[in-house]
Design a protein around this motif. Structure first.
Motif, PDB file in Angstrom:
ATOM      1  N   GLN A 283       0.149   7.991  13.836  1.00  0.00           N
ATOM      2  CA  GLN A 283       1.594   8.156  13.939  1.00  0.00           C
ATOM      3  C   GLN A 283       2.011   9.290  12.999  1.00  0.00           C
ATOM      4  O   GLN A 283       1.739   9.259  11.802  1.00  0.00           O
ATOM      5  CB  GLN A 283       2.300   6.858  13.527  1.00  0.00           C
ATOM      6  CG  GLN A 283       3.817   6.970  13.394  1.00  0.00           C
ATOM      7  CD  GLN A 283       4.412   5.758  12.688  1.00  0.00           C
ATOM      8  OE1 GLN A 283       3.772   4.712  12.570  1.00  0.00           O
ATOM      9  NE2 GLN A 283       5.632   5.887  12.203  1.00  0.00           N
TER      10      GLN A 283
ATOM     11  N   ILE B 251       4.202  -1.235  21.433  1.00  0.00           N
ATOM     12  CA  ILE B 251       2.925  -0.764  20.883  1.00  0.00           C
ATOM     13  C   ILE B 251       1.868  -1.850  21.044  1.00  0.00           C
ATOM     14  O   ILE B 251       0.725  -1.576  21.446  1.00  0.00           O
ATOM     15  CB  ILE B 251       3.083  -0.377  19.395  1.00  0.00           C
ATOM     16  CG1 ILE B 251       3.945   0.874  19.243  1.00  0.00           C
ATOM     17  CG2 ILE B 251       1.712  -0.152  18.752  1.00  0.00           C
ATOM     18  CD1 ILE B 251       4.342   1.168  17.804  1.00  0.00           C
TER      19      ILE B 251
ATOM     20  N   THR C 289      10.067  -1.448  19.552  1.00  0.00           N
ATOM     21  CA  THR C 289       8.992  -0.452  19.577  1.00  0.00           C
ATOM     22  C   THR C 289       7.651  -1.102  19.260  1.00  0.00           C
ATOM     23  O   THR C 289       6.642  -0.839  19.928  1.00  0.00           O
ATOM     24  CB  THR C 289       9.281   0.671  18.570  1.00  0.00           C
ATOM     25  OG1 THR C 289      10.464   1.380  18.963  1.00  0.00           O
ATOM     26  CG2 THR C 289       8.118   1.663  18.500  1.00  0.00           C
TER      27      THR C 289
ATOM     28  N   LEU D   5       2.184   8.084  23.595  1.00  0.00           N
ATOM     29  CA  LEU D   5       1.039   7.345  23.075  1.00  0.00           C
ATOM     30  C   LEU D   5      -0.029   7.172  24.150  1.00  0.00           C
ATOM     31  O   LEU D   5      -1.214   7.474  23.925  1.00  0.00           O
ATOM     32  CB  LEU D   5       1.492   5.979  22.558  1.00  0.00           C
ATOM     33  CG  LEU D   5       0.398   4.975  22.168  1.00  0.00           C
ATOM     34  CD1 LEU D   5      -0.531   5.555  21.128  1.00  0.00           C
ATOM     35  CD2 LEU D   5       1.027   3.668  21.675  1.00  0.00           C
TER      36      LEU D   5
ATOM     37  N   MET E 290       6.145   5.478  24.147  1.00  0.00           N
ATOM     38  CA  MET E 290       4.965   4.892  24.766  1.00  0.00           C
ATOM     39  C   MET E 290       4.254   5.862  25.712  1.00  0.00           C
ATOM     40  O   MET E 290       3.020   5.890  25.777  1.00  0.00           O
ATOM     41  CB  MET E 290       5.334   3.608  25.516  1.00  0.00           C
ATOM     42  CG  MET E 290       5.947   2.545  24.608  1.00  0.00           C
ATOM     43  SD  MET E 290       4.982   2.213  23.107  1.00  0.00           S
ATOM     44  CE  MET E 290       6.233   2.485  21.833  1.00  0.00           C
TER      45      MET E 290
ATOM     46  N   ILE F 233      -0.415   2.998  12.320  1.00  0.00           N
ATOM     47  CA  ILE F 233       1.036   3.085  12.199  1.00  0.00           C
ATOM     48  C   ILE F 233       1.437   2.817  10.757  1.00  0.00           C
ATOM     49  O   ILE F 233       0.708   2.163  10.003  1.00  0.00           O
ATOM     50  CB  ILE F 233       1.779   2.105  13.142  1.00  0.00           C
ATOM     51  CG1 ILE F 233       1.520   0.650  12.749  1.00  0.00           C
ATOM     52  CG2 ILE F 233       1.409   2.358  14.595  1.00  0.00           C
ATOM     53  CD1 ILE F 233       2.432  -0.336  13.467  1.00  0.00           C
TER      54      ILE F 233
END
Length: 388
Positions: free
Chosen positions: A119, A187, A183, A155, A152, A168
């Motif tokens: 991240q 994840i 969020t 990601l 997302m 993260i």
């Protein structure tokens, strides 16, 4: 440095803009240092006095390989009381700092060439820690206009057959942002879908100003695939004690223990005793400390947003860092940080130090009192790039 006695892995210069700016600062005798995340407050006397007494009572030897049993029990109790998480003793490892904890976790899970999604903007050591464990770091960009939330689609677009883990950090160093529960739930869905390991760098849990901190490991289906990295450095102003811990499935903890026995053997016994007293007395120690940093953050954010060509998300979300947008100056982050240092004698860190998506920003650490912050912003108002 290139030399036949140096491993070729280290021949390439990997010094960061952060280090270069720090060197420049030594040319001035009145620098206000807003660069490092080392709190100006010292460790609470409750911790110091009790740890000192424990040392006098003989706690100066090696501890159990996974850490002082009393400390492991306090960590388990803490997660039960704060987050209603049942953490078994076999799932806890005490490390000599959060940084070492992160490296041990990466070393335990990565095979050569495994990719780790980070991240970003990220804590500066992450990429090299991944590389030291023979992995490949992959930057997952987040942006201010999205409140620095992980998207997302972005990601999923980075995940391939080589992807092993996602790191993260919330509340985040350097952005000060906090991932929302929505969020984190998304994840978690992706991590389960692609059978990934998630490493949660939970270093600033006490500094979440808008909403109470929620560990992603507490979400459904995440305990068995989450490694929690924790530290006493920031939550208890114990940076110099070098003490942290890991919570993970027991088979990962066993592997980490095996690795650590060949690195530092055990974490410092005195620091472990200090950590015990920190946790036991957290309700007395933490509230005034957190409130002090909250006041500084809100003051600094208001001053930033009153200066032309500087801006920051308001209100502050978490940590004691502010990620300041300086794009309107027309300079890149290194140039802006350099100009601030030369004209105002205020030391900041260029945003590019924290990943490519950090370009256009500088990081300020509110680790000095409001009186010193006032002086710093009074100086910044006079810097040429911040004139209308």
């Amino acid at each position: 440095m290139k030399h036949r006695f140096i491993s070729k892995r280290y021949w390439k210069d990997k010094s960061t803009p952060m280090g270069k700016v720090d060197e420049l600062s030594k040319g001035f005798d009145d620098v206000i240092n807003l660069s490092l995340g080392d709190p100006d407050l010292i460790t609470d006397r409750i911790i110091i006095d009790n740890a000192f007494q424990d040392a006098r009572n003989g706690h100066t030897k090696y501890t159990d390989f996974r850490g002082d049993p009393e400390l492991r029990q306090e960590i388990s109790t803490y997660y039960k009381e704060e987050y209603r998480m049942d953490v078994k003793d076999s799932e806890i490892f005490v490390a000599a700092s959060g940084c070492l904890a992160m490296y041990l976790a990466l070393e335990a899970i990565l095979d050569d060439g495994d990719e780790v999604i980070l991240q970003a903007p990220f804590f500066t050591p992450y990429p090299q820690q991944v590389e030291l464990a023979r992995g490949i770091p992959v930057e997952l960009a987040t942006y201010e206009e999205e409140d620095f939330q992980i998207q997302m689609e972005r990601l999923e677009g980075l995940i391939n057959e080589r992807t092993k883990a996602l790191v993260i950090n919330t509340p985040s160093n350097p952005t000060g942002s906090c991932l929302t529960l929505e969020t984190m739930e998304k994840i978690a869905q992706i991590v389960r879908k692609y059978d990934l390991i998630l490493i949660a760098d939970d270093i600033y849990t006490s500094f979440s100003y808008q909403h109470p901190f929620v560990p992603i490991a507490a979400l459904e289906g995440m305990r068995e695939r989450t490694i929690i990295i924790n530290s006493f450095s920031k939550n208890f102003t114990m940076t110099g004690w070098r003490i942290g811990n890991i919570i993970a499935p027991d088979y990962i903890i066993k592997t980490i223990q095996m690795i650590n026995e060949n690195v530092v053997f055990t974490a410092p016994s005195i620091s472990q005793r200090a950590a015990i007293h920190a946790l036991r007395n957290r309700e007395a120690i933490q509230p005034p400390m957190v409130e002090e940093y909250r006041k500084r953050m809100f003051y600094a954010a208001e001053r930033i947003n009153s200066i032309p060509h500087m801006s920051v998300i308001y209100p502050p979300r978490g940590t004691f860092y502010l990620f300041v947008n300086v794009k309107e100056t027309g300079l890149n982050s290194i140039e802006a940080s350099d100009c601030i240092l030369r004209e105002a004698h205020v030391l900041t860190i260029p945003g590019i130090s924290f990943g490519q998506c950090g370009e256009g920003y500088i990081r300020l650490a509110c680790t000095v009192g409001i009186d010193i912050l006032k002086e710093a912003f009074d100086r910044l108002e006079k810097v040429s790039i911040f004139k209308k």
